[in-house]
Each structure stands twice: as structure tokens, then as C-alpha cells.
Design a protein around this motif. Structure first.
Motif, PDB file in Angstrom:
ATOM      1  N   ALA A 111     -61.963 -30.811  14.939  1.00 38.34           N
ATOM      2  CA  ALA A 111     -61.729 -30.361  16.312  1.00 38.34           C
ATOM      3  C   ALA A 111     -61.116 -31.505  17.108  1.00 38.34           C
ATOM      4  O   ALA A 111     -61.363 -32.677  16.825  1.00 38.34           O
ATOM      5  CB  ALA A 111     -63.044 -29.935  16.944  1.00 38.34           C
TER       6      ALA A 111
ATOM      7  N   GLU B  95     -60.964 -33.962  19.992  1.00 38.53           N
ATOM      8  CA  GLU B  95     -61.919 -34.569  20.915  1.00 38.53           C
ATOM      9  C   GLU B  95     -61.158 -35.130  22.106  1.00 38.53           C
ATOM     10  O   GLU B  95     -60.039 -35.618  21.972  1.00 38.53           O
ATOM     11  CB  GLU B  95     -62.676 -35.699  20.213  1.00 38.53           C
ATOM     12  CG  GLU B  95     -63.372 -35.273  18.929  1.00 38.53           C
ATOM     13  CD  GLU B  95     -63.844 -36.458  18.096  1.00 38.53           C
ATOM     14  OE1 GLU B  95     -64.170 -37.511  18.664  1.00 38.53           O
ATOM     15  OE2 GLU B  95     -63.848 -36.324  16.867  1.00 38.53           O
ATOM     16  N   GLU B  96     -61.758 -35.071  23.288  1.00 36.45           N
ATOM     17  CA  GLU B  96     -61.163 -35.631  24.501  1.00 36.45           C
ATOM     18  C   GLU B  96     -61.714 -37.041  24.727  1.00 36.45           C
ATOM     19  O   GLU B  96     -62.923 -37.255  24.689  1.00 36.45           O
ATOM     20  CB  GLU B  96     -61.486 -34.759  25.714  1.00 36.45           C
ATOM     21  CG  GLU B  96     -60.842 -33.393  25.689  1.00 36.45           C
ATOM     22  CD  GLU B  96     -59.341 -33.436  25.897  1.00 36.45           C
ATOM     23  OE1 GLU B  96     -58.829 -34.386  26.524  1.00 36.45           O
ATOM     24  OE2 GLU B  96     -58.670 -32.506  25.420  1.00 36.45           O
ATOM     25  N   TYR B  97     -60.831 -37.997  24.980  1.00 44.15           N
ATOM     26  CA  TYR B  97     -61.248 -39.374  25.229  1.00 44.15           C
ATOM     27  C   TYR B  97     -61.789 -39.514  26.645  1.00 44.15           C
ATOM     28  O   TYR B  97     -61.226 -38.991  27.598  1.00 44.15           O
ATOM     29  CB  TYR B  97     -60.078 -40.344  25.041  1.00 44.15           C
ATOM     30  CG  TYR B  97     -60.433 -41.762  25.425  1.00 44.15           C
ATOM     31  CD1 TYR B  97     -61.140 -42.559  24.546  1.00 44.15           C
ATOM     32  CD2 TYR B  97     -60.086 -42.273  26.663  1.00 44.15           C
ATOM     33  CE1 TYR B  97     -61.490 -43.856  24.896  1.00 44.15           C
ATOM     34  CE2 TYR B  97     -60.431 -43.570  27.015  1.00 44.15           C
ATOM     35  CZ  TYR B  97     -61.133 -44.352  26.133  1.00 44.15           C
ATOM     36  OH  TYR B  97     -61.484 -45.626  26.480  1.00 44.15           O
TER      37      TYR B  97
ATOM     38  N   THR C 157     -66.376 -42.984  25.437  1.00 42.42           N
ATOM     39  CA  THR C 157     -66.187 -42.600  24.041  1.00 42.42           C
ATOM     40  C   THR C 157     -66.284 -43.831  23.143  1.00 42.42           C
ATOM     41  O   THR C 157     -65.612 -44.837  23.367  1.00 42.42           O
ATOM     42  CB  THR C 157     -64.818 -41.934  23.828  1.00 42.42           C
ATOM     43  OG1 THR C 157     -64.723 -40.792  24.671  1.00 42.42           O
ATOM     44  CG2 THR C 157     -64.617 -41.510  22.388  1.00 42.42           C
TER      45      THR C 157
ATOM     46  N   LYS D 155     -51.967 -37.995  21.244  1.00 42.66           N
ATOM     47  CA  LYS D 155     -53.010 -37.750  20.243  1.00 42.66           C
ATOM     48  C   LYS D 155     -52.949 -38.814  19.170  1.00 42.66           C
ATOM     49  O   LYS D 155     -51.879 -39.310  18.833  1.00 42.66           O
ATOM     50  CB  LYS D 155     -52.817 -36.390  19.573  1.00 42.66           C
ATOM     51  CG  LYS D 155     -53.319 -35.227  20.351  1.00 42.66           C
ATOM     52  CD  LYS D 155     -53.386 -33.986  19.488  1.00 42.66           C
ATOM     53  CE  LYS D 155     -52.271 -33.058  19.850  1.00 42.66           C
ATOM     54  NZ  LYS D 155     -52.311 -31.792  19.123  1.00 42.66           N
TER      55      LYS D 155
ATOM     56  N   HIS E 261     -60.844 -37.607  12.411  1.00 39.87           N
ATOM     57  CA  HIS E 261     -60.958 -37.256  13.829  1.00 39.87           C
ATOM     58  C   HIS E 261     -59.565 -37.112  14.423  1.00 39.87           C
ATOM     59  O   HIS E 261     -58.624 -37.782  13.997  1.00 39.87           O
ATOM     60  CB  HIS E 261     -61.685 -38.358  14.607  1.00 39.87           C
ATOM     61  CG  HIS E 261     -63.084 -38.590  14.162  1.00 39.87           C
ATOM     62  ND1 HIS E 261     -64.149 -37.939  14.722  1.00 39.87           N
ATOM     63  CD2 HIS E 261     -63.599 -39.392  13.200  1.00 39.87           C
ATOM     64  CE1 HIS E 261     -65.264 -38.350  14.133  1.00 39.87           C
ATOM     65  NE2 HIS E 261     -64.949 -39.224  13.199  1.00 39.87           N
TER      66      HIS E 261
ATOM     67  N   LEU F  40     -58.120 -37.372  18.363  1.00 39.16           N
ATOM     68  CA  LEU F  40     -58.519 -37.740  19.718  1.00 39.16           C
ATOM     69  C   LEU F  40     -57.336 -37.560  20.656  1.00 39.16           C
ATOM     70  O   LEU F  40     -56.236 -38.063  20.389  1.00 39.16           O
ATOM     71  CB  LEU F  40     -58.987 -39.198  19.736  1.00 39.16           C
ATOM     72  CG  LEU F  40     -59.546 -39.707  21.049  1.00 39.16           C
ATOM     73  CD1 LEU F  40     -60.879 -39.037  21.346  1.00 39.16           C
ATOM     74  CD2 LEU F  40     -59.717 -41.210  20.992  1.00 39.16           C
ATOM     75  N   ARG F  41     -57.555 -36.823  21.750  1.00 41.10           N
ATOM     76  CA  ARG F  41     -56.511 -36.640  22.770  1.00 41.10           C
ATOM     77  C   ARG F  41     -56.848 -37.561  23.941  1.00 41.10           C
ATOM     78  O   ARG F  41     -57.996 -37.649  24.362  1.00 41.10           O
ATOM     79  CB  ARG F  41     -56.468 -35.191  23.229  1.00 41.10           C
ATOM     80  CG  ARG F  41     -55.361 -34.929  24.220  1.00 41.10           C
ATOM     81  CD  ARG F  41     -55.136 -33.493  24.606  1.00 41.10           C
ATOM     82  NE  ARG F  41     -56.297 -32.646  24.474  1.00 41.10           N
ATOM     83  CZ  ARG F  41     -56.253 -31.416  23.980  1.00 41.10           C
ATOM     84  NH1 ARG F  41     -55.136 -30.908  23.557  1.00 41.10           N
ATOM     85  NH2 ARG F  41     -57.348 -30.679  23.920  1.00 41.10           N
ATOM     86  N   TYR F  42     -55.817 -38.250  24.457  1.00 36.65           N
ATOM     87  CA  TYR F  42     -56.004 -39.177  25.560  1.00 36.65           C
ATOM     88  C   TYR F  42     -54.753 -39.164  26.425  1.00 36.65           C
ATOM     89  O   TYR F  42     -53.750 -38.541  26.080  1.00 36.65           O
ATOM     90  CB  TYR F  42     -56.296 -40.592  25.033  1.00 36.65           C
ATOM     91  CG  TYR F  42     -55.209 -41.166  24.151  1.00 36.65           C
ATOM     92  CD1 TYR F  42     -54.275 -42.051  24.660  1.00 36.65           C
ATOM     93  CD2 TYR F  42     -55.116 -40.817  22.807  1.00 36.65           C
ATOM     94  CE1 TYR F  42     -53.270 -42.583  23.856  1.00 36.65           C
ATOM     95  CE2 TYR F  42     -54.132 -41.344  21.998  1.00 36.65           C
ATOM     96  CZ  TYR F  42     -53.215 -42.218  22.525  1.00 36.65           C
ATOM     97  OH  TYR F  42     -52.224 -42.728  21.730  1.00 36.65           O
TER      98      TYR F  42
END
Length: 87
Positions: free
Chosen positions: A31, A33-35, A39, A62, A73, A75-77
Motif C-alpha cells: 500500500a 504510505e503517506e510521509y 514517519t 514517490k 514499501h 512512500l509518497r511525499y
């Protein structure tokens, strides 16, 4: 005749197993994840990073990585684009 039945059953079994493979791969996709500043990042190996556009604004990005336990993982930031100049 028995050999023919064995081949038919083996063929059906192989087809059934092949149909299940894409489902297993789809379930392994992590999935996104939002930073946040809280985190905890455990990045052992970077798999891929998104391209940062040539604009002067904050854009989403990402990173896909494996942690120290080998789990994948995504990770979106947010990051500032590459299109800003100081002059």
C-alpha cells in the motif's frame, strides 16, 4: 489409457496453478504510505524514485524501497520541483 488420463489431469493442474499466480502477485503489492515528519524511515535499498518535474512549485513524489527486514514499501511525499531559479 492410464497415461492419457495422467497427462490430462497434469495439464488441468498446471492451468489451475497458472491462473492463481497473478492473484498472489497482486496481493504482494504494498500500500502507498503517506510521509509525515514523524514517519520512521528504514530504507535499506532504494528500488525506484519518481521523476521530479521541472516546475517551480511543490509536487508529489514517490519512492519504492526495501526496509532492513526485506519488506517492500512505497512512500509518497512532497518535494519542490526543479524549475526554480535564484536569479
Amino acid at each position: 489409457m492410464k497415461a492419457l488420463w495422467v497427462l490430462v489431469i497434469a495439464g488441468l493442474s498446471a492451468t489451475a496453478m497458472a491462473d492463481e499466480a497473478p492473484t498472489d502477485v497482486a496481493q504482494q503489492t504494498p500500500a502507498i504510505e503517506e510521509y509525515t515528519y514523524s514517519t520512521h524511515l528504514d530504507i535499506a535499498k532504494v528500488i525506484s524514485m519518481s521523476e521530479i518535474p521541472n516546475v517551480c512549485e511543490v509536487v508529489p513524489a514517490k519512492i519504492e524501497y526495501d526496509d532492513s527486514k526485506g519488506q517492500r514499501h512505497i512512500l509518497r511525499y512532497s518535494v519542490m520541483g526543479n524549475g526554480c531559479s535564484n536569479g
